[in-house]
Design an enzyme around this catalytic site. Structure first.
Site, PDB file in Angstrom:
ATOM      1  N   HIS A  64      14.871 -24.983  53.145  1.00 33.36           N
ATOM      2  CA  HIS A  64      16.092 -25.718  53.527  1.00 33.36           C
ATOM      3  C   HIS A  64      17.051 -25.819  52.345  1.00 33.36           C
ATOM      4  O   HIS A  64      16.977 -26.749  51.540  1.00 33.36           O
ATOM      5  CB  HIS A  64      15.733 -27.112  54.041  1.00 33.36           C
ATOM      6  CG  HIS A  64      16.860 -27.788  54.748  1.00 33.36           C
ATOM      7  ND1 HIS A  64      16.707 -28.490  55.922  1.00 33.36           N
ATOM      8  CD2 HIS A  64      18.184 -27.861  54.463  1.00 33.36           C
ATOM      9  CE1 HIS A  64      17.870 -28.961  56.320  1.00 33.36           C
ATOM     10  NE2 HIS A  64      18.799 -28.596  55.441  1.00 33.36           N
ATOM     11  N   HIS A  66      21.283 -25.088  51.111  1.00 26.93           N
ATOM     12  CA  HIS A  66      22.678 -24.747  51.438  1.00 26.93           C
ATOM     13  C   HIS A  66      23.256 -23.962  50.262  1.00 26.93           C
ATOM     14  O   HIS A  66      23.513 -24.530  49.200  1.00 26.93           O
ATOM     15  CB  HIS A  66      23.495 -26.018  51.688  1.00 26.93           C
ATOM     16  CG  HIS A  66      23.006 -26.805  52.882  1.00 26.93           C
ATOM     17  ND1 HIS A  66      23.443 -26.558  54.159  1.00 26.93           N
ATOM     18  CD2 HIS A  66      22.087 -27.796  52.984  1.00 26.93           C
ATOM     19  CE1 HIS A  66      22.832 -27.382  55.014  1.00 26.93           C
ATOM     20  NE2 HIS A  66      21.991 -28.147  54.317  1.00 26.93           N
ATOM     21  N   ARG A  68      26.123 -22.274  50.500  1.00 30.00           N
ATOM     22  CA  ARG A  68      27.599 -22.410  50.595  1.00 30.00           C
ATOM     23  C   ARG A  68      28.341 -21.092  50.562  1.00 30.00           C
ATOM     24  O   ARG A  68      29.544 -21.075  50.284  1.00 30.00           O
ATOM     25  CB  ARG A  68      28.126 -23.304  49.465  1.00 30.00           C
ATOM     26  CG  ARG A  68      27.444 -24.657  49.299  1.00 30.00           C
ATOM     27  CD  ARG A  68      27.620 -25.533  50.498  1.00 30.00           C
ATOM     28  NE  ARG A  68      27.259 -26.928  50.214  1.00 30.00           N
ATOM     29  CZ  ARG A  68      26.913 -27.802  51.158  1.00 30.00           C
ATOM     30  NH1 ARG A  68      26.852 -27.429  52.432  1.00 30.00           N
ATOM     31  NH2 ARG A  68      26.632 -29.049  50.842  1.00 30.00           N
ATOM     32  N   HIS A 182      18.170 -30.560  62.875  1.00 29.18           N
ATOM     33  CA  HIS A 182      18.748 -31.680  62.124  1.00 29.18           C
ATOM     34  C   HIS A 182      18.839 -32.820  63.132  1.00 29.18           C
ATOM     35  O   HIS A 182      19.689 -32.806  64.014  1.00 29.18           O
ATOM     36  CB  HIS A 182      20.116 -31.235  61.608  1.00 29.18           C
ATOM     37  CG  HIS A 182      20.972 -32.324  61.057  1.00 29.18           C
ATOM     38  ND1 HIS A 182      21.256 -32.435  59.708  1.00 29.18           N
ATOM     39  CD2 HIS A 182      21.652 -33.336  61.653  1.00 29.18           C
ATOM     40  CE1 HIS A 182      22.063 -33.460  59.509  1.00 29.18           C
ATOM     41  NE2 HIS A 182      22.327 -34.029  60.668  1.00 29.18           N
ATOM     42  N   ASN A 281      22.375 -37.024  53.960  1.00 32.94           N
ATOM     43  CA  ASN A 281      22.158 -37.265  55.380  1.00 32.94           C
ATOM     44  C   ASN A 281      20.933 -36.480  55.851  1.00 32.94           C
ATOM     45  O   ASN A 281      20.933 -35.267  55.773  1.00 32.94           O
ATOM     46  CB  ASN A 281      23.402 -36.817  56.162  1.00 32.94           C
ATOM     47  CG  ASN A 281      23.285 -37.137  57.638  1.00 32.94           C
ATOM     48  OD1 ASN A 281      22.475 -37.973  58.045  1.00 32.94           O
ATOM     49  ND2 ASN A 281      24.086 -36.471  58.451  1.00 32.94           N
ATOM     50  N   ASP A 308      16.639 -29.499  50.860  1.00 35.32           N
ATOM     51  CA  ASP A 308      17.950 -29.768  51.466  1.00 35.32           C
ATOM     52  C   ASP A 308      19.022 -29.751  50.363  1.00 35.32           C
ATOM     53  O   ASP A 308      19.941 -30.575  50.355  1.00 35.32           O
ATOM     54  CB  ASP A 308      17.956 -31.093  52.237  1.00 35.32           C
ATOM     55  CG  ASP A 308      19.193 -31.233  53.124  1.00 35.32           C
ATOM     56  OD1 ASP A 308      19.976 -30.265  53.239  1.00 35.32           O
ATOM     57  OD2 ASP A 308      19.376 -32.329  53.700  1.00 35.32           O
ATOM     58  N   HIS A 312      27.932 -30.129  46.136  1.00 39.39           N
ATOM     59  CA  HIS A 312      29.353 -30.437  46.344  1.00 39.39           C
ATOM     60  C   HIS A 312      30.006 -30.493  44.972  1.00 39.39           C
ATOM     61  O   HIS A 312      29.325 -30.681  43.951  1.00 39.39           O
ATOM     62  CB  HIS A 312      29.528 -31.787  47.041  1.00 39.39           C
ATOM     63  CG  HIS A 312      29.027 -31.823  48.455  1.00 39.39           C
ATOM     64  ND1 HIS A 312      29.613 -31.093  49.465  1.00 39.39           N
ATOM     65  CD2 HIS A 312      28.000 -32.502  49.022  1.00 39.39           C
ATOM     66  CE1 HIS A 312      28.964 -31.321  50.607  1.00 39.39           C
ATOM     67  NE2 HIS A 312      27.973 -32.166  50.367  1.00 39.39           N
TER      68      HIS A 312
HETATM   69 ZN   LIG Z   1      20.413 -31.445  57.908  1.00 41.44          ZN
END
Ligand SMILES: [Zn+2]
Length: 427
Positions: A64, A66, A68, A182, A281, A308, A312
């Site tokens: 998991h 990101h 981007r 999710h 989140n 996760d 940012h």
């Molecule tokens: Zn999620």
């Protein structure tokens, strides 16, 4: 001598895929594991590295992440994200589809796989369940599968329509594609920015009620039971979700689950400092949730640990109430787990490697997570007792948004090899 060949001596080798937890050496020939355990005959010209004091394990498999990329590369890109993975002991990552464009076409899957050829870790794209992640039309799962998607998810959002999610699961069951969910009810969440509870009330900010996660987790379990799809619950944060998962597993429903280190190491109390780098989140919950997550990681109700990883920019994270959700995790997850799970005696190092490498590879049917003969030499060496302070400015990730900043952690990644090639070395 071929490139990517190396003999590493004096190691402690941990490989749950072959029940190994013993001293020995590793021989890598031409990027593959050629021998493991006892020393043996050595081809000429292979360089030798002394691994005294270090443990070796199959590279971590983070299901998991990101990255981007495409489209949001000011936050992270495939190269910086995989460098961060390598620095954290990772050799495989699954990247989530909430990019620009969304990963909902064979073209975007191909873009990622092509760019990842030059990356520091193997990248397995997760494709969107619905086109554009808008929750309206299902993606073309067969085409995405053929293009190389490893799983599907609308991560970042729930699929709000239960009938559509059920249809997606039926189709994915037929294709053998895992469905990662999710679990969040957007109507319950409203404008919430952190866990609904004592701290949110004290700070006077809108909360995210736990029933949001609990209710959709229960829904996904019901849909998994109805469809037989391989359903994976992302980032479990509540004791309620743990209870539903415990029950589902007792009933042999084909569901698996992950959590991330922040959910078993931190609580909503950290939000008192009004730092957006502690906002993600689902949000940090209460002590009773933290303890329930710990117990579920220990007894296997939560199968795997992921990060996760959600980078940012500092500008985006500057306002406590206005910042987007998400924290980075690739460069701290292993040490956070050694500190939060192994040091207190909740897990052995062997069990930790199982949850961060062997099992995630197994349940997503990825090739990593093993040092078996002939496997790609994807491994990392670490100093299990070395303590270090988390300094986000030193991260390879473009994202510096970690709730662990300034914390002292135990367990230091020293070297990471991908296909026998050194992709990270602690300086
Ligand atoms: Zn999620």
């Amino acid at each position: 001598m071929e490139n990517n060949s190396l003999r590493i001596t004096n190691l402690h080798i941990i490989d749950p895929s072959q029940h190994l937890d013993e001293d020995g050496e590793i021989l890598i020939l031409d990027g593959k594991i050629a021998r493991i355990g006892e020393p043996g005959e050595l081809p000429e010209g292979v360089p030798v590295m002394d691994g005294m004091g270090l443990c070796a394990a199959p590279g971590l498999v983070d299901i998991h992440v990101h990255l981007r990329d495409p489209g949001l590369t000011y936050k992270e890109d495939i190269f910086t994200g995989t460098k961060a993975a390598a620095a954290g002991g990772g050799t495989s990552v699954m990247c989530m589809p909430n990019t620009k464009p969304v990963i909902d076409s064979a073209e975007t899957v191909a873009y990622i796989l092509e760019k990842a050829k030059g990356a520091s870790a193997r990248v397995y794209p997760v494709a969107a369940i619905t086109q554009g992640m808008t929750g309206q039309q299902l993606s073309d799962f067969a085409a995405l599968r053929a293009a190389g998607a490893a799983a599907v998810s609308d991560d970042g959002r729930p699929v709000e329509n239960a009938a559509l999610m059920k249809k997606a699961m039926e189709l994915c069951a037929g294709l053998g594609l895992p469905v990662a969910s999710h679990c969040e009810d957007l109507h319950i969440i409203g404008k919430g920015i952190m866990n609904e509870g004592a701290v949110s009330r004290k700070l006077g900010v809108p909360g995210m009620d736990r029933s949001s996660e609990d209710s959709v987790t229960a829904r996904e379990i019901a849909l998994a039971a109805a469809t037989g799809a391989r359903v994976h619950i992302c980032h479990v944060s509540t004791r309620g979700a743990v209870a539903f998962l415990r029950d589902a597993k007792a009933r042999n429903i084909p569901v698996t689950a992950e959590t991330a280190p922040h959910y078993f190491m931190l609580t909503e109390q950290l939000l008192k400092k009004r730092d957006a780098n502690c906002r993600m989140n689902p949000p940090l919950r209460e002590e009773a949730d933290r303890l329930a997550i710990l117990e579920a990681v220990r007894d296997g109700v939560i199968d795997v640990i992921a990060t996760d990883h959600a980078p940012h920019s500092p500008e985006e994270k500057s306002g406590f109430e206005t910042a987007p959700n998400g924290v980075v995790g690739l460069e701290t997850s292993f040490a956070a787990c050694v500190t939060g799970l192994v040091e207190p005696g909740m897990l052995t190092l062997y069990e930790l490697i199982e949850r961060m490498s062997t099992k995630p590879a197994e349940l997503m049917k990825l090739p990593g997570g093993t040092l078996k003969l002939g496997a790609a030499a994807d491994l990392f060496l670490f100093a299990p007792d070395e303590r270090w302070v988390v300094e986000p400015e030193k991260f390879f990730s473009k994202g510096k948004n970690t709730p662990f900043a300034g914390m002292t952690l135990t367990g230091r990644v020293k070297y990471t090899f991908l296909g026998g090639k050194l992709v990270y070395q602690d300086k």
